[in-house]
Write an enzyme that holds these catalytic residues in place. Structure first.
Site, short mmCIF file in Angstrom:
data_model
loop_
_atom_site.label_atom_id
_atom_site.label_comp_id
_atom_site.label_asym_id
_atom_site.label_seq_id
_atom_site.Cartn_x
_atom_site.Cartn_y
_atom_site.Cartn_z
CB CYS A 177 -0.80 -0.08 1.25
SG CYS A 177 -2.45 1.36 1.55
CB CYS A 181 -3.48 2.10 -1.76
SG CYS A 181 -2.86 1.20 -0.46
CE LYS A 204 -5.07 3.01 -6.07
NZ LYS A 204 -5.78 2.12 -5.53
CE1 TYR A 264 -6.63 -2.45 -6.77
CE2 TYR A 264 -7.76 -3.95 -6.62
CZ TYR A 264 -7.25 -4.09 -6.20
OH TYR A 264 -6.38 -4.34 -5.44
CD GLU A 277 -7.29 2.47 -8.98
OE1 GLU A 277 -8.74 2.26 -7.92
OE2 GLU A 277 -5.93 1.50 -8.56
CG HIS A 293 -29.55 21.52 -2.84
ND1 HIS A 293 -30.57 20.58 -4.19
CD2 HIS A 293 -30.41 22.37 -3.23
CE1 HIS A 293 -29.68 21.06 -4.83
NE2 HIS A 293 -30.52 22.68 -4.51
CD GLU A 295 -29.72 17.18 -3.51
OE1 GLU A 295 -30.42 17.63 -3.24
OE2 GLU A 295 -28.94 17.97 -4.06
#
Length: 462
Positions: A43, A48, A51, A179, A183, A437, A442
């Site tokens: 990682c 991660c 990346k 992924y 990615e 909002h 939402e």
């Protein structure tokens, strides 16, 4: 005298191993950890963290292009690959040093060596030294594998090497549609590379909800990525100026680099586990019970090496709870249900809970709520962008079974939604929550129209 040299010996300095070592030491255990490379694991060093930095870098391309719609005049932009690589390396080194400092502060003895298991309570270091331990933790992670095994596959690179290429690849071909492949494809096309993605299946992101697969495929196409489903490489050869990839549809693609992102396997080979009595599955993953203990009571395993859910936060939680169980006086098993995850393409995918296909297999009645809309930012930027949100509900109990989001910052949104799903929230409770909002999120609490109801595999009109 103590029966063993240490109470806890950890093999592997990734996120899971480091967390287990530190927590065990905080509980008063005598802890040692062996790591032959830098601390931080996949990682921090080659996964991660770097990346995500490259993903951030790539998104500035869209920001520069979108600015004109909001009244900004932006001059010509220029990207420096060496500067990005250097910045990444500085951050990775900083984090690795923090890992080391935290271990030292906790009183963990660090061995900068490769370690193997010699028996239920014995570890060997590559210096020839041996250490006895009351408990052993294997947290060695996983490593990339190249599929298919074709002539010239050795010319490809994995996700380990792509971060530090000496020159930026102007043409990149990625093999795979998981992924990792997507990615990097999504990032590199925005950094200026012509990207082709080839994959055997019909859809990207195998195992994800079908609406996320379809929406992401459309978005990747809009970004300029050449997606080639039902296609596999048959040969890679070196030619003047780069590499030529031969595909099974009879075509060829010439590129600067080929990224093989076709999977990872547990890193257990050569650790001595089977000789010590530890059971492995066919892929080499270590079999463990719900407390992360192997078939040998004194040997444990967490993280990717167990091939349960291969995510960094999962490895950290498994390591933490194992240390609590062994040295904290509490039996604590990791709950692997409703683990949220994100795919850091552009746009992102955030998901928690069951896909529609899985929900329909497991529940008698499944209600589907779905919204697809153009995000507010795109109205002025003019970008062909679409946000897709989906909520799956048990039609009998009203409990939310899964939430899936394709759109800007979907990873951030799904983290908060995962709390509600993990707590067993109902659709009525989602509906009763006041919206914020104007936000895209939402939509998760204002979706009132059921788009489909499935009763044991039979779709009914909403």
């Amino acid at each position: 005298m103590a029966e063993h040299d240490v109470d806890f010996f950890v093999i592997g300095g990734g996120s899971g191993g480091v967390r287990a070592a530190r927590i065990a030491a905080n509980h008063g255990a005598r802890v040692a950890l062996a790591e032959s490379y830098r601390l931080g694991g996949t990682c921090v060093i080659r996964g991660c963290v770097p990346k995500k930095l490259y993903v951030y870098a790539s998104r500035f391309a869209d920001d520069f292009a979108d600015a004109a719609g909001f009244g900004w005049e932006v001059g010509a932009a220029r990207f420096s690959w060496p500067k990005l690589v250097a910045g990444k390396e500085a951050e990775v080194s900083r984090l690795s040093d923090i890992y080391r400092a935290n271990l030292v502060k906790a009183g963990v003895t660090i061995h900068a060596n490769r370690a193997t298991v010699l028996g239920p309570n014995r570890i060997g270091l590559d210096t020839g030294a041996e250490v006895s331990a009351r408990h052993i933790l294997v947290a060695t992670g996983s490593h990339p594998v190249f599929h298919p095994d074709i002539p010239g596959i050795d010319l490809a690179i994995s996700s380990n090497e792509i971060f530090d290429l000496p020159a930026f690849p102007k043409r990149l071909l990625a093999i795979g549609s998981g992924y990792i492949a997507l990615e990097f494809a999504s990032a590199f096309v925005r950094l200026g590379s012509a990207v082709t993605v080839v994959y055997r299946g019909d859809a990207v992101l195998r195992g994800f909800d079908h609406d996320m697969q379809a929406g992401l495929s459309e978005a990747l196409g809009h970004a300029g990525i050449d997606l080639r489903p039902r296609t596999s490489p048959t040969r890679i050869e070196r030619v003047d100026g780069g590499l030529r990839v031969h595909l099974d549809d009879g075509t060829t693609v010439e590129v600067d680099q080929v990224l093989a992102a076709t999977g990872r396997v547990p890193l257990t080979a050569g650790l001595g586990l089977e000789a010590a009595g530890v059971q492995l599955d066919a892929s080499g993953a270590i079999r463990v019970d719900r407390f992360s203990t192997t078939s040998v009571p004194s040997i444990h395993a967490v993280g990717d090496v167990t091939d349960r859910i291969n995510l960094t936060p999962v490895a950290i939680r498994e390591g933490h709870l194992l240390a609590d169980t062994l040295f904290g006086g509490r039996d604590r098993a990791t709950d692997h249900a409703n683990v949220a995850s994100a795919v850091f393409t552009t746009p992102e995918v955030g998901t928690v809970g069951l896909t529609e296909a899985d929900a329909r297999e497991r529940f008698d009645v499944v209600d589907v709520y779905k919204a697809a809309f153009r995000p507010m930012k795109a109205t002025l930027s003019g970008r062909a962008e679409k946000t897709v949100m989906k909520i799956l509900v048990d039609g009998i109990t009203d409990r939310v079974l899964g939430v899936h989001i394709l759109g800007h910052e979907a990873g951030e949104v799904i983290q908060a939604v995962a709390i509600a799903v993990h707590m067993g929230a109902t659709k009525a409770q989602f509906d009763a929550t006041m919206a914020v909002h104007p936000t895209a999120a939402e939509e998760l609490v204002t979706m009132r129209t059921r788009t489909a109801r499935h009763t044991r595999g039979v779709a009914e009109a909403a």
